[in-house]
Enzyme design. Structure first.
Site, mmCIF file in Angstrom:
data_model
loop_
_atom_site.group_PDB
_atom_site.id
_atom_site.type_symbol
_atom_site.label_atom_id
_atom_site.label_comp_id
_atom_site.label_asym_id
_atom_site.label_seq_id
_atom_site.Cartn_x
_atom_site.Cartn_y
_atom_site.Cartn_z
ATOM 1 N N GLU A 112 0.824 -1.206 0.000
ATOM 2 C CA GLU A 112 0.000 0.000 0.000
ATOM 3 C C GLU A 112 0.863 1.263 0.000
ATOM 4 O OE1 GLU A 112 -3.897 1.886 2.280
ATOM 5 O OE2 GLU A 112 -2.928 0.124 3.141
ATOM 6 N N TYR A 132 -2.270 30.866 4.423
ATOM 7 C CA TYR A 132 -2.814 29.525 4.195
ATOM 8 C C TYR A 132 -2.280 28.900 2.914
ATOM 9 C CZ TYR A 132 -6.239 32.516 1.814
ATOM 10 O OH TYR A 132 -6.844 33.476 1.038
ATOM 11 N N VAL A 167 -2.581 6.431 9.646
ATOM 12 C CA VAL A 167 -3.178 7.738 9.399
ATOM 13 C C VAL A 167 -3.027 8.626 10.638
ATOM 14 C CG1 VAL A 167 -5.534 7.087 10.018
ATOM 15 C CG2 VAL A 167 -5.182 8.833 8.311
ATOM 16 N N GLU A 168 -2.993 8.024 11.803
ATOM 17 C CA GLU A 168 -2.784 8.778 13.044
ATOM 18 C C GLU A 168 -1.409 9.453 13.051
ATOM 19 O OE1 GLU A 168 -5.630 5.384 14.047
ATOM 20 O OE2 GLU A 168 -3.856 5.638 12.804
ATOM 21 N N LYS A 179 -8.973 8.846 3.947
ATOM 22 C CA LYS A 179 -8.446 7.999 2.882
ATOM 23 C C LYS A 179 -9.652 7.538 2.065
ATOM 24 C CE LYS A 179 -5.376 4.825 3.739
ATOM 25 N NZ LYS A 179 -4.628 3.700 4.341
#
Length: 116
Positions: free
Chosen positions: A21, A53, A72-73, A98
């Site tokens: 992945e 930004y 993802v954390e 995701k």
């Protein structure tokens, strides 16, 4: 507390637990809320009195292109710390999605909140 938001920022990064992945970059979507006192910028109308930004988006894309994450954390924590440290934000709320990673699911992800 004032807030700047960047909604549905699409970035490419290597993310996932299995090595296959992380073999190629995939798209993740970020929704970002940045807390900062913008009262000075409201009166001065000067970019140096606020958080740019556009530069936030550039730095996030740069750093995520350079790094690989299993979780993802971990990606979320990395982005929050970047915003807090480089842009001197007072707090950050970040949603990381995701899309299309699991059958029957539009997206999965996390939402985290960090303060300086």
């Amino acid at each position: 507390m004032d807030t700047i938001f960047l909604e549905q920022v699409k970035v490419q990064t290597k993310l996932g637990v299995p090595e296959w992945e992380r073999a190629v970059p995939q798209t993740v979507i970020l929704d970002i809320e940045i807390g900062y006192d913008f009262s000075k910028a409201c009166h001065s109308d000067a970019i140096e009195d606020t958080i740019d930004y556009g530069q936030v988006a550039v730095r996030i894309r740069e750093t995520l292109a350079e790094h690989s994450f299993k979780l993802v954390e971990a990606l979320g924590e990395h982005v929050c710390q970047l915003i807090l440290q480089e842009f001197k934000a007072q707090n950050v709320k970040l949603k990381v999605s995701k899309p299309g990673i699991l059958p029957g699911l539009k997206a999965l992800g996390i939402t985290i909140y960090r303060t300086a």
